[in-house]
Design a protein around this motif. Structure first.
Motif, PDB file in Angstrom:
ATOM      1  N   THR A  32       3.271   2.436  12.634  1.00 21.49           N
ATOM      2  CA  THR A  32       4.043   3.689  12.583  1.00 21.49           C
ATOM      3  C   THR A  32       4.991   3.754  11.392  1.00 21.49           C
ATOM      4  O   THR A  32       5.644   4.766  11.185  1.00 21.49           O
ATOM      5  CB  THR A  32       4.865   3.844  13.876  1.00 21.49           C
ATOM      6  N   ARG A  33       5.076   2.706  10.615  1.00 17.03           N
ATOM      7  CA  ARG A  33       6.047   2.686   9.519  1.00 17.03           C
ATOM      8  C   ARG A  33       5.375   2.550   8.155  1.00 17.03           C
ATOM      9  O   ARG A  33       5.873   1.877   7.275  1.00 17.03           O
ATOM     10  CB  ARG A  33       7.036   1.536   9.711  1.00 17.03           C
ATOM     11  N   ARG A  34       4.268   3.201   7.987  1.00 17.19           N
ATOM     12  CA  ARG A  34       3.577   3.152   6.699  1.00 17.19           C
ATOM     13  C   ARG A  34       4.100   4.269   5.806  1.00 17.19           C
ATOM     14  O   ARG A  34       3.945   5.440   6.089  1.00 17.19           O
ATOM     15  CB  ARG A  34       2.064   3.289   6.892  1.00 17.19           C
ATOM     16  N   ARG A  35       4.710   3.869   4.705  1.00 16.08           N
ATOM     17  CA  ARG A  35       5.283   4.844   3.774  1.00 16.08           C
ATOM     18  C   ARG A  35       4.230   5.418   2.840  1.00 16.08           C
ATOM     19  O   ARG A  35       4.409   6.494   2.281  1.00 16.08           O
ATOM     20  CB  ARG A  35       6.410   4.203   2.971  1.00 16.08           C
ATOM     21  N   THR A  36       3.147   4.686   2.645  1.00 11.41           N
ATOM     22  CA  THR A  36       2.083   5.143   1.763  1.00 11.41           C
ATOM     23  C   THR A  36       0.747   5.020   2.488  1.00 11.41           C
ATOM     24  O   THR A  36       0.599   4.208   3.415  1.00 11.41           O
ATOM     25  CB  THR A  36       2.037   4.314   0.470  1.00 11.41           C
ATOM     26  N   PRO A  37      -0.258   5.811   2.081  1.00  8.68           N
ATOM     27  CA  PRO A  37      -1.570   5.732   2.738  1.00  8.68           C
ATOM     28  C   PRO A  37      -2.288   4.434   2.408  1.00  8.68           C
ATOM     29  O   PRO A  37      -1.997   3.775   1.402  1.00  8.68           O
ATOM     30  CB  PRO A  37      -2.317   6.936   2.149  1.00  8.68           C
ATOM     31  N   GLY A  38      -3.218   4.060   3.268  1.00  9.40           N
ATOM     32  CA  GLY A  38      -4.030   2.882   2.988  1.00  9.40           C
ATOM     33  C   GLY A  38      -3.425   1.584   3.479  1.00  9.40           C
ATOM     34  O   GLY A  38      -2.496   1.560   4.288  1.00  9.40           O
ATOM     35  N   LEU A  39      -3.961   0.486   2.979  1.00  8.61           N
ATOM     36  CA  LEU A  39      -3.517  -0.835   3.388  1.00  8.61           C
ATOM     37  C   LEU A  39      -2.270  -1.278   2.627  1.00  8.61           C
ATOM     38  O   LEU A  39      -2.000  -0.809   1.523  1.00  8.61           O
ATOM     39  CB  LEU A  39      -4.628  -1.859   3.136  1.00  8.61           C
ATOM     40  N   ARG A  40      -1.545  -2.203   3.222  1.00 13.46           N
ATOM     41  CA  ARG A  40      -0.448  -2.855   2.514  1.00 13.46           C
ATOM     42  C   ARG A  40      -1.020  -4.018   1.701  1.00 13.46           C
ATOM     43  O   ARG A  40      -2.122  -4.507   1.957  1.00 13.46           O
ATOM     44  CB  ARG A  40       0.585  -3.388   3.512  1.00 13.46           C
ATOM     45  N   ARG A  41      -0.250  -4.490   0.737  1.00 10.84           N
ATOM     46  CA  ARG A  41      -0.711  -5.606  -0.086  1.00 10.84           C
ATOM     47  C   ARG A  41      -0.985  -6.844   0.750  1.00 10.84           C
ATOM     48  O   ARG A  41      -1.973  -7.555   0.544  1.00 10.84           O
ATOM     49  CB  ARG A  41       0.329  -5.927  -1.164  1.00 10.84           C
ATOM     50  N   GLU A  42      -0.082  -7.117   1.691  1.00 12.23           N
ATOM     51  CA  GLU A  42      -0.261  -8.321   2.503  1.00 12.23           C
ATOM     52  C   GLU A  42      -1.514  -8.238   3.369  1.00 12.23           C
ATOM     53  O   GLU A  42      -2.123  -9.254   3.698  1.00 12.23           O
ATOM     54  CB  GLU A  42       0.980  -8.577   3.369  1.00 12.23           C
ATOM     55  N   GLU A  43      -1.912  -7.010   3.712  1.00 14.75           N
ATOM     56  CA  GLU A  43      -3.128  -6.842   4.517  1.00 14.75           C
ATOM     57  C   GLU A  43      -4.378  -7.098   3.684  1.00 14.75           C
ATOM     58  O   GLU A  43      -5.343  -7.701   4.159  1.00 14.75           O
ATOM     59  CB  GLU A  43      -3.148  -5.441   5.125  1.00 14.75           C
ATOM     60  N   VAL A  44      -4.359  -6.648   2.454  1.00 15.11           N
ATOM     61  CA  VAL A  44      -5.483  -6.945   1.559  1.00 15.11           C
ATOM     62  C   VAL A  44      -5.575  -8.449   1.343  1.00 15.11           C
ATOM     63  O   VAL A  44      -6.668  -9.033   1.363  1.00 15.11           O
ATOM     64  CB  VAL A  44      -5.325  -6.209   0.211  1.00 15.11           C
ATOM     65  N   ALA A  45      -4.431  -9.075   1.121  1.00 16.67           N
ATOM     66  CA  ALA A  45      -4.406 -10.520   0.916  1.00 16.67           C
ATOM     67  C   ALA A  45      -4.967 -11.250   2.128  1.00 16.67           C
ATOM     68  O   ALA A  45      -5.749 -12.207   1.999  1.00 16.67           O
ATOM     69  CB  ALA A  45      -2.975 -10.978   0.627  1.00 16.67           C
ATOM     70  N   GLN A  46      -4.597 -10.786   3.323  1.00 15.51           N
ATOM     71  CA  GLN A  46      -5.091 -11.402   4.562  1.00 15.51           C
ATOM     72  C   GLN A  46      -6.607 -11.267   4.657  1.00 15.51           C
ATOM     73  O   GLN A  46      -7.313 -12.239   4.978  1.00 15.51           O
ATOM     74  CB  GLN A  46      -4.424 -10.731   5.765  1.00 15.51           C
ATOM     75  N   LEU A  47      -7.119 -10.081   4.374  1.00 17.73           N
ATOM     76  CA  LEU A  47      -8.559  -9.846   4.460  1.00 17.73           C
ATOM     77  C   LEU A  47      -9.318 -10.648   3.409  1.00 17.73           C
ATOM     78  O   LEU A  47     -10.459 -11.067   3.634  1.00 17.73           O
ATOM     79  CB  LEU A  47      -8.851  -8.359   4.283  1.00 17.73           C
TER      80      LEU A  47
END
Length: 289
Positions: A32-47
């Motif tokens: 609920t606290r996404r300021r921008t669309p899409g994934l966060r950097r840490e989520e890309v790193a995790q994936l």
């Protein structure tokens, strides 16, 4: 392209791709606290199975060590297509195709290719080089688009014409969609010839001259041969539907053949034949939209 420019393009590309992916499509909570669309950097790193710090530095365009195997993981995390992967590798890894001396020479259309242009009588066809400079076309293209003979050779760049000529803006029903198709091809060339500084200079020129270019460039994908259906509103013929097929021409010159085939379920071919017959009979002029 100099080293810093390449890293900046890499940064812009990674950010734009990350913004396109919805968290739920990769099994992550939407939150609920996404300021921008899409994934966060840490989520890309995790994936991708890398540290957040490393991916952050990569996306920031820092000069860090990058391997092909790790880029494979990043590409998978960002769900890149084959063309987009090639573009990523060209920007992230040292080296590139470079600009060979022959590539600076004016492209020549072979007699065989010229014959193909003539045979495609009712399919508007344009031949362009790796910089999207128009080097050949047939009569059908002159009727649907504009008479390219009236444009100085140095100004016959398809990307530039899309933004500078009112004919193209009034022709395409969805002009932005039309433009993005060509920009996706341009991106593919850019990745292939990443060491050619002409691309950086051209992009900067377009961004400075046309305020809307930067946004469309960031939104464009990477595709070496997109196949799309395009609807035109021709000033003389009305609604026209074409299937665009983009083909690479084999040979030493990196040429592309863009063929607009009239949609079989439409009256487009009939309208095009009528336009061309009027011209041949001396009762009409080449398309002036």
């Amino acid at each position: 392209m100099n080293h810093q420019s390449r890293l900046q393009m890499l940064s812009d590309f990674l950010k734009s791709q990350r913004a396109k992916i919805l968290p739920q499509t990769v099994g992550l909570p939407e939150g609920t606290r996404r300021r921008t669309p899409g994934l966060r950097r840490e989520e890309v790193a995790q994936l991708a199975g890398v540290s957040t710090t490393w991916y952050t530095w990569l996306e920031q365009g820092r000069d860090i060590k990058v391997s092909a195997s790790v880029l494979d993981n990043v590409a998978a995390a960002l769900q890149l297509t084959v063309d987009e992967r090639k573009y990523l590798y060209a920007l992230a890894l040292e080296g590139g195709a470079g600009a060979n001396p022959w590539q600076e020479e004016e492209a020549q259309i072979s007699p065989a290719l010229q014959r193909i242009l003539q045979e495609l009588q009712h399919c508007p066809t344009i031949i362009s080089d790796r910089r999207c400079h128009i080097v050949g076309w047939n009569q059908a293209a002159s009727h649907v688009f504009l008479d390219f003979t009236r444009i100085p050779p140095e100004e016959r760049n398809m990307i530039r014409l899309l933004f500078t000529r009112k004919e193209f803006k009034s022709l395409a029903v969805n002009w932005e969609h039309f433009v993005k198709g060509f920009l996706s091809i341009f991106r593919a060339y850019y990745g292939q010839y990443v060491e050619d500084g002409w691309y950086v200079r051209f992009l900067e020129e377009m961004k400075e001259a046309h305020p809307g270019f930067h946004q469309l460039w960031n939104q464009s994908q990477v595709s070496s041969a997109p196949e799309v259906v395009i609807e035109f509103r021709h000033a003389k013929a009305g609604k026209m539907l074409f299937h665009l097929t983009s083909l690479q021409v084999q040979g030493s010159a990196d040429l592309r053949c863009s063929i607009y085939t009239p949609a079989p379920e439409s009256s487009t071919e009939f309208k095009l034949r009528k336009l061309m017959n009027l011209k041949a009979a001396g009762t009409g002029e080449p398309n002036e939209l």
